[in-house]
Design a protein around this motif. Structure first.
Motif, PDB file in Angstrom:
ATOM      1  N   THR A   1       6.303 -38.387   8.704  1.00  0.00           N
ATOM      2  CA  THR A   1       7.620 -38.190   9.338  1.00  0.00           C
ATOM      3  C   THR A   1       8.182 -39.533   9.817  1.00  0.00           C
ATOM      4  N   VAL A   2       7.283 -40.386  10.335  1.00  0.00           N
ATOM      5  CA  VAL A   2       7.706 -41.721  10.764  1.00  0.00           C
ATOM      6  C   VAL A   2       8.170 -42.520   9.546  1.00  0.00           C
ATOM      7  N   GLU A   3       7.411 -42.431   8.478  1.00  0.00           N
ATOM      8  CA  GLU A   3       7.770 -43.169   7.255  1.00  0.00           C
ATOM      9  C   GLU A   3       9.172 -42.750   6.778  1.00  0.00           C
ATOM     10  N   ALA A   4       9.414 -41.413   6.787  1.00  0.00           N
ATOM     11  CA  ALA A   4      10.717 -40.907   6.314  1.00  0.00           C
ATOM     12  C   ALA A   4      11.850 -41.418   7.208  1.00  0.00           C
ATOM     13  N   ALA A   5      11.550 -41.580   8.489  1.00  0.00           N
ATOM     14  CA  ALA A   5      12.585 -42.048   9.428  1.00  0.00           C
ATOM     15  C   ALA A   5      12.867 -43.540   9.288  1.00  0.00           C
ATOM     16  N   LEU A   6      12.068 -44.230   8.501  1.00  0.00           N
ATOM     17  CA  LEU A   6      12.236 -45.688   8.361  1.00  0.00           C
ATOM     18  C   LEU A   6      12.850 -46.105   7.034  1.00  0.00           C
ATOM     19  N   VAL A   7      12.532 -45.334   5.997  1.00  0.00           N
ATOM     20  CA  VAL A   7      12.981 -45.743   4.656  1.00  0.00           C
ATOM     21  C   VAL A   7      14.512 -45.728   4.575  1.00  0.00           C
ATOM     22  N   GLY A   8      15.059 -46.816   4.041  1.00  0.00           N
ATOM     23  CA  GLY A   8      16.509 -46.906   3.866  1.00  0.00           C
ATOM     24  C   GLY A   8      17.220 -47.390   5.125  1.00  0.00           C
ATOM     25  N   ARG A   9      16.477 -47.586   6.203  1.00  0.00           N
ATOM     26  CA  ARG A   9      17.106 -48.024   7.466  1.00  0.00           C
ATOM     27  C   ARG A   9      16.958 -49.529   7.643  1.00  0.00           C
ATOM     28  N   GLU A  10      17.794 -50.068   8.501  1.00  0.00           N
ATOM     29  CA  GLU A  10      17.730 -51.498   8.783  1.00  0.00           C
ATOM     30  C   GLU A  10      16.453 -51.818   9.563  1.00  0.00           C
ATOM     31  N   ALA A  11      15.842 -52.960   9.237  1.00  0.00           N
ATOM     32  CA  ALA A  11      14.581 -53.338   9.905  1.00  0.00           C
ATOM     33  C   ALA A  11      14.886 -53.974  11.255  1.00  0.00           C
ATOM     34  N   LYS A  12      15.101 -53.127  12.289  1.00  0.00           N
ATOM     35  CA  LYS A  12      15.368 -53.676  13.622  1.00  0.00           C
ATOM     36  C   LYS A  12      14.735 -52.799  14.691  1.00  0.00           C
ATOM     37  N   SER A  13      14.611 -53.395  15.862  1.00  0.00           N
ATOM     38  CA  SER A  13      13.844 -52.807  16.952  1.00  0.00           C
ATOM     39  C   SER A  13      14.269 -51.370  17.300  1.00  0.00           C
ATOM     40  N   GLU A  14      15.587 -51.117  17.383  1.00  0.00           N
ATOM     41  CA  GLU A  14      16.036 -49.760  17.771  1.00  0.00           C
ATOM     42  C   GLU A  14      15.546 -48.726  16.767  1.00  0.00           C
ATOM     43  N   VAL A  15      15.614 -49.102  15.499  1.00  0.00           N
ATOM     44  CA  VAL A  15      15.183 -48.180  14.442  1.00  0.00           C
ATOM     45  C   VAL A  15      13.680 -47.908  14.582  1.00  0.00           C
ATOM     46  N   PHE A  16      12.906 -48.970  14.857  1.00  0.00           N
ATOM     47  CA  PHE A  16      11.447 -48.810  15.002  1.00  0.00           C
ATOM     48  C   PHE A  16      11.130 -47.877  16.179  1.00  0.00           C
ATOM     49  N   ARG A  17      11.879 -48.106  17.268  1.00  0.00           N
ATOM     50  CA  ARG A  17      11.611 -47.316  18.477  1.00  0.00           C
ATOM     51  C   ARG A  17      11.892 -45.833  18.223  1.00  0.00           C
ATOM     52  N   GLU A  18      12.999 -45.589  17.570  1.00  0.00           N
ATOM     53  CA  GLU A  18      13.395 -44.203  17.287  1.00  0.00           C
ATOM     54  C   GLU A  18      12.375 -43.552  16.337  1.00  0.00           C
ATOM     55  N   ALA A  19      11.994 -44.303  15.301  1.00  0.00           N
ATOM     56  CA  ALA A  19      11.043 -43.753  14.320  1.00  0.00           C
ATOM     57  C   ALA A  19       9.701 -43.464  14.991  1.00  0.00           C
ATOM     58  N   ALA A  20       9.297 -44.341  15.917  1.00  0.00           N
ATOM     59  CA  ALA A  20       7.989 -44.178  16.571  1.00  0.00           C
ATOM     60  C   ALA A  20       7.920 -42.858  17.344  1.00  0.00           C
ATOM     61  N   THR A  21       9.068 -42.402  17.885  1.00  0.00           N
ATOM     62  CA  THR A  21       9.048 -41.139  18.658  1.00  0.00           C
ATOM     63  C   THR A  21       8.769 -39.942  17.750  1.00  0.00           C
ATOM     64  N   LYS A  22       8.939 -40.141  16.439  1.00  0.00           N
ATOM     65  CA  LYS A  22       8.711 -39.017  15.505  1.00  0.00           C
ATOM     66  C   LYS A  22       7.223 -38.795  15.204  1.00  0.00           C
ATOM     67  N   ALA A  23       6.386 -39.729  15.631  1.00  0.00           N
ATOM     68  CA  ALA A  23       4.957 -39.611  15.322  1.00  0.00           C
ATOM     69  C   ALA A  23       4.389 -38.289  15.829  1.00  0.00           C
ATOM     70  N   ASP A  24       4.985 -37.794  16.911  1.00  0.00           N
ATOM     71  CA  ASP A  24       4.591 -36.507  17.486  1.00  0.00           C
ATOM     72  C   ASP A  24       4.562 -35.373  16.477  1.00  0.00           C
ATOM     73  N   SER A  25       5.434 -35.421  15.485  1.00  0.00           N
ATOM     74  CA  SER A  25       5.477 -34.345  14.485  1.00  0.00           C
ATOM     75  C   SER A  25       4.289 -34.427  13.537  1.00  0.00           C
ATOM     76  N   ASP A  26       3.675 -35.614  13.429  1.00  0.00           N
ATOM     77  CA  ASP A  26       2.560 -35.768  12.483  1.00  0.00           C
ATOM     78  C   ASP A  26       1.193 -35.603  13.134  1.00  0.00           C
ATOM     79  N   VAL A  27       1.097 -35.952  14.414  1.00  0.00           N
ATOM     80  CA  VAL A  27      -0.224 -35.921  15.068  1.00  0.00           C
ATOM     81  C   VAL A  27      -0.090 -35.409  16.501  1.00  0.00           C
ATOM     82  N   SER A  28      -1.214 -34.906  17.035  1.00  0.00           N
ATOM     83  CA  SER A  28      -1.205 -34.676  18.486  1.00  0.00           C
ATOM     84  C   SER A  28      -2.176 -35.686  19.089  1.00  0.00           C
ATOM     85  N   TRP A  29      -1.698 -36.433  20.031  1.00  0.00           N
ATOM     86  CA  TRP A  29      -2.483 -37.505  20.640  1.00  0.00           C
ATOM     87  C   TRP A  29      -3.520 -36.922  21.587  1.00  0.00           C
ATOM     88  N   ARG A  30      -4.703 -37.544  21.558  1.00  0.00           N
ATOM     89  CA  ARG A  30      -5.766 -37.098  22.459  1.00  0.00           C
ATOM     90  C   ARG A  30      -5.843 -38.039  23.649  1.00  0.00           C
TER      91      ARG A  30
END
Ligand SMILES: Cc1cc2nc3c(=O)[nH]c(=O)nc-3n(C[C@H](O)[C@H](O)[C@H](O)COP(=O)(O)OP(=O)(O)OC[C@H]3O[C@@H](n4cnc5c(N)ncnc54)[C@H](O)[C@@H]3O)c2cc1C
Ligand code: FES
Ligand code: FES
Lengths: 170, 281
Positions: B218-247
């Motif tokens: 889900t994070v990968e999908a949120a990054l492809v085709g987007r500009e390589a900048k900090s805001e995009v990274f931050r937003e994509a990182a919040t999507k990690a929740d859909s792929d894993v549950s943190w212990r």
């Protein structure tokens, strides 16, 4: 049943030796029951570094090594570096710098420093930290140990540079 | 785990035959450092695989090929312009442990804290497995479950092939742990390819705070085709929740670990992009 059904042969502190042992025995136990008590048992799981010895010149945890792994290889322990009567430069500097409290970690620290001096010729802080990152000292807070190491390494680096310099002139 | 025999074969096929003959009683032994983590009381016969010529690093075609019994310390010291494995190896365990434990041992039995599976997933590495012949397995398949199952029949990992990074490609890894010998709390690895300032392709993998190292689609999908900048990274990182549950780890709450993971992922992306840009400069 024979407690030690197999043998292992390796060079220990420059001498070829053969020991009766068991497949599950670790190198630390073998060394200590053979009278080489300078190498210490701390954690038994690779985190404290009290059991550090050199295997073919590299620092390793004797507590993690099965004896079979050292067959035919070269092991050096703290006994090969120095003793109370005849301490090595690094040991003397640790004593002179009051860097030893209970002393339990010191053999391991000396062995890691020995590995560093054997393998490297330049001793910036980063490489020293790398070689020493597996040795825990619970007493000293490291400050005096670090100071003693730095003094020895700075002298050594200077003298190695001198040798190199004189070589290039001739 | 206890050892009742120590066998030292002289060739790869002899090692495989011995392991086949021994069945569940046998066990390939590389650095042997993981055996101390196996608390069961079973008795095994160790087959030492460290003297079979499997310790090497060389460049072959589009890959760096790392022999299965290469110690982590050698991988850490190796240097080449597009070499990617040194940084993470420097952060694994201690100097003494890195001198003994091997790349194969780190990935053939994956512990929750293992760092190399995360990095190799991000880099799309290939594992070379020797059974009757050599077979290459892509990382997604190799790490799709505990790899030990693959070796139950006496097969052995012989090498890991790490793709060379091409122009516009970059790699970044961030590992967070309490101290140098401590296990990973969070390990995040990213490899990506830039098209100008746009992310063309990306692979993101997570470890440490998750039950098993894995990619984050889900994070990968949120990054492809987007500009390589900090805001995009931050937003994509919040999507990690859909792929894993943190212990939660070492008295840290799952929510704290999630935040740690997001920040680490952001930083790994920054590093991968700087890497890619520096190589194109
Ligand atoms: C104190 C300490 C801290 C550590 N911290 C970390 C850390 O933070 N991050 C991290 O990633 N690792 C860490 N490790 C290392 C990790 O946990 C393992 O101990 C190590 O990676 C195992 O490597 P080895 O070569 O010793 O494998 P071994 O113990 O010899 O083998 C491990 C397993 O893999 C199998 N195996 C090995 N090689 C092959 C092969 N070629 N083919 C088929 N099967 C094979 C064995 O049969 C066994 O089941 C740490 C280890 C210690 C001791
Ligand atoms: S006793 Fe070996 S590392 Fe602690
Ligand atoms: S002097 Fe006591 S542990 Fe170091």
């Amino acid at each position: 049943m024979n407690q030690y059904p197999m043998t292992v042969s390796f060079t220990l502190n420059g001498e070829k030796r053969t020991f009766a042992t068991a497949p599950g025995e670790n190198l630390l136990d073998l060394l200590r029951r053979s009278g080489l008590r300078g190498t210490k048992f701390g954690c038994g799981q690779g985190t404290c570094g009290a059991c550090t010895v050199l295997l073919d010149g590299r620092a390793v945890n004797a507590c993690l090594l099965f004896v079979g792994q050292v067959e035919g290889r070269e092991v050096c322990t703290i006994e090969s570096v120095g003793s109370f009567d005849k301490s090595s430069e690094i040991q003397q500097e640790l004593i002179d710098g009051s860097a030893v409290q209970c002393g339990y970690c010191i053999p391991g620290i000396v062995m890691s420093a020995t590995a560093l001096m054997k393998a490297e010729t330049k001793y910036d802080d980063e490489i020293v930290r790398e070689y020493m990152d597996g040795n825990i000292c619970r007493c000293t807070g490291y400050e005096k140990i670090w100071g003693a190491l730095r003094r020895v390494l700075d002298r050594r680096e200077a003298s190695l540079a001198k040798v190199e310099g004189s070589g290039s002139k001739s | 785990m206890k050892l009742c025999e120590f066998i030292r074969p002289t060739s790869l096929s002899e090692a495989r035959d011995k392991l086949r003959e021994l069945g569940p009683q046998g066990m390939a032994l590389a650095g042997g450092t993981a055996l101390h983590f196996l608390q069961d009381q079973t008795t095994r016969r160790a087959v030492d695989i460290t003297r079979l010529g499997l310790s090497f690093i060389r460049k072959e075609g589009d890959f760096y090929v790392v022999g299965a019994t290469t110690p982590l310390a050698d991988i850490q010291r190796y240097r080449a312009p597009d070499w990617t494995l040194h940084e993470v190896c420097r952060r694994i365990a201690t100097h003494q442990v890195r001198n003994i434990s091997t790349i194969g041992g780190n990935i053939c039995r994956v512990f929750p804290w293992a760092d190399l599976p995360v990095v190799l997933l991000a880099l799309d590495a290939r594992m070379v497995v020797f059974s009757d012949k050599e077979e290459e397995i892509v990382s997604d398949e190799f790490f799709d479950g505990q790899p030990t199952q693959r070796f139950a029949d006496g097969s052995l990992l012989t090498a890991v092939k790490v793709p060379l990074l091409r122009a516009h490609q970059g790699f970044g890894v961030v590992k967070v742990s309490r101290n140098s010998a401590a296990f990973s709390l969070v390990t995040m690895a990213v490899s990506l390819e830039l098209d100008g300032e746009v992310i063309k392709t990306v692979r993101v993998a997570a470890g440490g705070a998750v039950p098993f190292p894995r990619r984050l689609p889900t994070v990968e999908a949120a990054l492809v085709g987007r500009e390589a900048k900090s805001e995009v990274f931050r937003e994509a990182a919040t999507k990690a929740d859909s792929d894993v549950s943190w212990r939660g780890r070492e008295s840290l709450s799952p929510d704290y670990v999630r935040q740690l993971a997001e920040v680490s992922l952001h930083d790994a992306l920054e590093r991968a992009v700087s890497f890619a840009r520096a190589r194109n400069a």
